[in-house]
Design an enzyme around this catalytic site. Structure first.
Site, PDB file in Angstrom:
ATOM      1  N   GLY B 103      51.611  14.778  11.336  1.00  0.00           N
ATOM      2  CA  GLY B 103      50.634  13.760  11.696  1.00  0.00           C
ATOM      3  C   GLY B 103      49.259  14.322  11.639  1.00  0.00           C
ATOM      4  N   CYS B 104      48.315  13.434  11.549  1.00  0.00           N
ATOM      5  CA  CYS B 104      46.931  13.862  11.543  1.00  0.00           C
ATOM      6  C   CYS B 104      46.496  14.028  12.978  1.00  0.00           C
ATOM      7  CB  CYS B 104      46.078  12.819  10.857  1.00  0.00           C
ATOM      8  SG  CYS B 104      44.360  13.184  10.927  1.00  0.00           S
ATOM      9  N   VAL B 105      45.648  14.980  13.246  1.00  0.00           N
ATOM     10  CA  VAL B 105      45.130  15.151  14.592  1.00  0.00           C
ATOM     11  C   VAL B 105      43.977  14.191  14.793  1.00  0.00           C
ATOM     12  CG1 VAL B 105      45.821  17.523  14.812  1.00  0.00           C
ATOM     13  CG2 VAL B 105      43.597  16.995  13.870  1.00  0.00           C
TER      14      VAL B 105
END
Lengths: 424, 105
Positions: B103-105
């Site tokens: 996932g993207c932060v």
């Protein structure tokens, strides 16, 4: 003290008149091995033109799904002190008002349990604490929450830490109490902030006036921007004083010597809707055509002020380029009073989130969903009536569709028969 | 990748403690992970979440979105955090042997 790694390329970044992050890290590296290895890994990345951080570590504290961003170095053999280098996001107070005591304590915690390196602040607004190990996460979280009364911010697919401008605390133009709004939203939406359930990130940003000091219109999925719906308040005497050279234009923001203001060239001609007039004695504003750009007010702050019937415009859909290009927010609610407890706004947010969570694809920002399904679908889901103020140039670009059910009498449309009549 | 041994089984794990391959998952793995995930004893409710995750993964090849997990189990997200303190992605997926969520932060 000589550092462990040779960093000829990083040293270049210390030259010149600008402040340098390399110098900052070197200062800390003298006492923290983590910062020393950080310089080493960066130098190696510059040399090889490849990053050495693995993306997407998954670490956190119990009870929360966000707030910690896992980072691991892929060369722990060379740089053992940054094998773990996790980032923690700490929720900043509204408008970033701190006591020095709290700042000192945060730094003390980070000096003892982290790399000692901080970033005040990240673009979301949080305090960014750079670099710690997995085993330190819970102790740091405990001290932050129990001893400082601070909390972790948002990361991942959740509500990101809401952010607001300085607001009424120091700015006379603020049309809404941005600090109270940000605090209220933060407390109301704790679940959404800490436990990711959205298709992707979601940001609230709140500016007190259309000068938009936190760039809410460009950076937030839901922008709350202060405005007014009555008339700009004019002190004609002060207008004449600007023209006579008694006051500094822009409150001295761009110059320090007094001069006469050329009201025609600097104010009237620059008004985007040409709704102002100077007759040599008095300034007239056709408020119906004012689009609240704030230009005239910003140039003559002692003569002009926003009106007194204040509230906010709610805009949705801004984002940086990821799947689609960058987008600014679009007007969704032209005017809302925005008074505590903000129930009307929260009702809207509920409908908005339901729609986005129902229809949004994984990692699709709200703005992209609205673009994919059309503004009409979004307005319908949020039970909002289309309004010309949602459109930049309504007379040239009327893109509102009418639903036959909403028009008395309605009509029937048969696409097949239409094509028969319009073959080409 | 490090290897851990537990009750006669060997598991390959990554730096976040996720199992390297779903095929090596067995109930002993859950037993091994539970302490580090802050879970004393597994209840039927824990197993319901784990089973839903595994069924979905076998069918679709990815972990379900959080919204689907809450819908299918009927548990509110907050309750899932009570069951699995480190959350559905880090805790429940790890126990179910699913790959680490990206996932993207």
């Amino acid at each position: 003290m000589a550092l462990k790694h040779q960093t000829p390329m990083l040293d270049e970044l210390e030259k010149g008149p600008w402040p340098s992050f390399v110098s900052d890290i070197k200062k800390v590296a003298a006492r923290k091995p983590m910062a020393e290895d950080l310089l080493g890994v960066l130098e190696l990345s510059y040399k090889e033109k490849e990053g050495h951080w693995k993306h997407g570590g998954i670490v956190g504290v119990f009870g929360y799904g966000g707030g910690v961003i896992g980072r691991y170095c892929d060369r722990p053999d060379l740089f053992p002190n940054v094998a773990h280098f996790h980032t923690m996001r700490v929720n900043q107070p509204a408008s970033k008002f701190y006591t020095t005591d709290v700042l000192r304590k945060i730094c003390d915690i980070w000096e003892a349990k982290g790399s000692g390196l901080t970033n005040m602040h990240g673009s979301t607004g949080d305090i960014i604490l750079l670099g710690t190990t997995t085993d330190q996460l819970e102790p740091i979280f405990y001290e932050l929450t129990h001893e400082l009364g601070m909390d972790l911010g948002g990361s991942g697919s959740n509500l990101r830490t809401p952010e607001g401008c300085v607001g009424k605390a120091r700015c006379e133009w603020s049309c809404i109490d941005t600090q109270d709004i940000i605090y209220d939203l933060t407390m109301t939406f704790q679940d959404e902030l800490h436990r990711p359930a959205f298709p992707y990130k979601f940001k609230f940003k709140c500016s007190g006036c259309p000068n938009d000091c936190v760039a809410a219109i460009a950076r937030s999925d839901c922008s709350i921007i202060g405005t007014w719906r009555d008339d700009i308040r004019i002190d004609q005497e002060a207008v004449r004083a600007y023209i006579g050279g008694d006051f500094l234009p822009h409150a001295g923001g761009h110059e320090s010597t007094k001069r006469a203001l050329d009201i025609q060239a600097e104010v009237i001609d620059l008004c985007p809707t040409h709704c102002m007039e100077w007759d040599g004695k008095n300034l007239k504003i056709d408020n119906k055509n004012c689009v609240r750009c704030m230009h005239c007010i910003t140039i003559m702050p002692r003569a002009l002020r926003p009106g007194v019937d204040t509230g906010a415009t709610i805009l949705c859909g801004a984002k940086a380029p990821i799947l689609e290009g960058a987008q600014l927010s679009s007007v969704i609610i032209p005017f809302i009073k925005m008074e505590a407890p903000y129930d009307e706004f929260k009702d809207f947010v509920d409908k908005l989130w339901n729609y986005w969570m129902e229809h949004g694809k994984n990692r699709e920002r709200l703005g992209e969903l609205i673009q994919r399904q059309g503004l009409g679908a979004f307005l319908k889901a949020c039970e909002i009536t289309p309004d010309p103020r949602m459109i930049n140039t309504p007379r040239f670009n009327p893109y509102i569709f009418y639903d036959p059910a909403d028009v008395p009498g309605g009509w029937e449309h048969d696409p097949k028969a239409f094509r028969e009549r319009h073959q080409a | 990748m490090a290897a851990v041994e537990f009750k006669g089984k060997t598991f390959e794990v990554d730096e976040d403690g996720f199992i390297a391959s779903f095929d090596t998952w067995c109930p002993e793995w859950v037993d091994y992970v539970k302490a580090s995930e802050g879970i004393a004893e597994l209840t039927d409710e824990h197993w319901k979440v784990i089973n839903v995750l595994q069924d979905y993964y076998k069918k679709h090849g990815i972990a379900p979105m959080v919204r689907i997990l809450t819908k299918v189990t009927g548990y509110k997200l907050k309750y899932i955090y009570e069951l699995f303190p480190s959350g559905p992605g880090k805790g429940a997926c790890k126990m179910a042997g699913l790959p680490k969520p990206t996932g993207c932060v």
